[in-house]
Motif scaffolding. Sequence first.
Motif, mmCIF file in Angstrom:
data_model
loop_
_atom_site.group_PDB
_atom_site.id
_atom_site.type_symbol
_atom_site.label_atom_id
_atom_site.label_comp_id
_atom_site.label_asym_id
_atom_site.label_seq_id
_atom_site.Cartn_x
_atom_site.Cartn_y
_atom_site.Cartn_z
ATOM 1 N N ALA A 13 3.037 69.229 56.885
ATOM 2 C CA ALA A 13 3.805 69.546 58.092
ATOM 3 C C ALA A 13 3.121 70.699 58.819
ATOM 4 O O ALA A 13 2.557 71.595 58.191
ATOM 5 C CB ALA A 13 5.237 69.911 57.722
ATOM 6 N N LEU A 14 3.163 70.658 60.135
ATOM 7 C CA LEU A 14 2.450 71.682 60.906
ATOM 8 C C LEU A 14 2.935 73.096 60.596
ATOM 9 O O LEU A 14 2.129 74.033 60.600
ATOM 10 C CB LEU A 14 2.548 71.390 62.400
ATOM 11 C CG LEU A 14 1.770 70.167 62.868
ATOM 12 C CD1 LEU A 14 1.988 69.934 64.355
ATOM 13 C CD2 LEU A 14 0.289 70.305 62.564
ATOM 14 N N LEU A 15 4.218 73.262 60.326
ATOM 15 C CA LEU A 15 4.701 74.598 59.950
ATOM 16 C C LEU A 15 4.092 75.057 58.632
ATOM 17 O O LEU A 15 3.738 76.228 58.481
ATOM 18 C CB LEU A 15 6.223 74.612 59.852
ATOM 19 C CG LEU A 15 6.974 74.681 61.179
ATOM 20 C CD1 LEU A 15 8.471 74.597 60.929
ATOM 21 C CD2 LEU A 15 6.636 75.956 61.931
ATOM 22 N N SER A 16 3.955 74.146 57.687
ATOM 23 C CA SER A 16 3.352 74.485 56.395
ATOM 24 C C SER A 16 1.874 74.824 56.551
ATOM 25 O O SER A 16 1.389 75.826 56.018
ATOM 26 C CB SER A 16 3.492 73.327 55.413
ATOM 27 O OG SER A 16 4.840 73.025 55.193
ATOM 28 N N VAL A 17 1.157 73.983 57.294
ATOM 29 C CA VAL A 17 -0.267 74.238 57.518
ATOM 30 C C VAL A 17 -0.435 75.539 58.289
ATOM 31 O O VAL A 17 -1.316 76.348 57.989
ATOM 32 C CB VAL A 17 -0.944 73.052 58.233
ATOM 33 C CG1 VAL A 17 -2.391 73.371 58.566
ATOM 34 C CG2 VAL A 17 -0.866 71.789 57.379
ATOM 35 N N GLY A 18 0.440 75.774 59.278
ATOM 36 C CA GLY A 18 0.387 77.023 60.038
ATOM 37 C C GLY A 18 0.583 78.242 59.150
ATOM 38 O O GLY A 18 -0.111 79.249 59.281
ATOM 39 N N ALA A 19 1.519 78.151 58.207
ATOM 40 C CA ALA A 19 1.742 79.258 57.269
ATOM 41 C C ALA A 19 0.510 79.485 56.410
ATOM 42 O O ALA A 19 0.115 80.631 56.147
ATOM 43 C CB ALA A 19 2.958 78.959 56.395
ATOM 44 N N GLN A 20 -0.127 78.390 55.999
ATOM 45 C CA GLN A 20 -1.348 78.505 55.201
ATOM 46 C C GLN A 20 -2.478 79.126 56.023
ATOM 47 O O GLN A 20 -3.265 79.919 55.507
ATOM 48 C CB GLN A 20 -1.748 77.130 54.671
ATOM 49 C CG GLN A 20 -0.753 76.568 53.693
ATOM 50 C CD GLN A 20 -0.940 75.085 53.431
ATOM 51 O OE1 GLN A 20 -1.922 74.476 53.843
ATOM 52 N NE2 GLN A 20 0.011 74.498 52.734
ATOM 53 N N VAL A 21 -2.536 78.792 57.304
ATOM 54 C CA VAL A 21 -3.544 79.397 58.197
ATOM 55 C C VAL A 21 -3.293 80.896 58.293
ATOM 56 O O VAL A 21 -4.224 81.703 58.178
ATOM 57 C CB VAL A 21 -3.516 78.747 59.598
ATOM 58 C CG1 VAL A 21 -4.329 79.554 60.594
ATOM 59 C CG2 VAL A 21 -4.024 77.313 59.533
ATOM 60 N N LEU A 62 0.486 75.241 67.526
ATOM 61 C CA LEU A 62 1.863 75.603 67.209
ATOM 62 C C LEU A 62 1.984 77.110 66.987
ATOM 63 O O LEU A 62 2.892 77.749 67.532
ATOM 64 C CB LEU A 62 2.340 74.849 65.968
ATOM 65 C CG LEU A 62 3.753 75.184 65.495
ATOM 66 C CD1 LEU A 62 4.797 74.769 66.530
ATOM 67 C CD2 LEU A 62 4.029 74.529 64.164
ATOM 68 N N LEU A 63 1.064 77.681 66.216
ATOM 69 C CA LEU A 63 1.101 79.127 65.971
ATOM 70 C C LEU A 63 0.944 79.917 67.260
ATOM 71 O O LEU A 63 1.622 80.929 67.467
ATOM 72 C CB LEU A 63 0.002 79.527 64.974
ATOM 73 C CG LEU A 63 0.201 79.059 63.542
ATOM 74 C CD1 LEU A 63 -1.042 79.383 62.705
ATOM 75 C CD2 LEU A 63 1.443 79.681 62.934
#
Length: 84
Positions: A13-21, A62-63
């Motif tokens: 999910a983009l929120l998850s990937v964003g958090a990882q970024v 998204l970020l």
Amino acid sequence: MITPTRSIAPDRALLSVGAQVLMQLDEPKTVSQTWAKLREWRAEHGYGSPVTFGWYVLSLDLLYALGAVQLVDELLTRRDANAS
């Protein structure tokens, strides 16, 4: 897409990937350096779901829309939570 669904795994999910970024941005890095660090981190932590470069860019979008990152002198940086 932004959040997990039946067809989007929670770790993709983009929120998850964003958090990882965001976890990779302990200091300013280029977009390429951050992409390399993210792939390295996901491999080290056993994330099997693939994240393409396009998906990574969507997470950056998204970020940016959320005001969490900014691009300064070609370096990707976290934005201060108190910045206006």
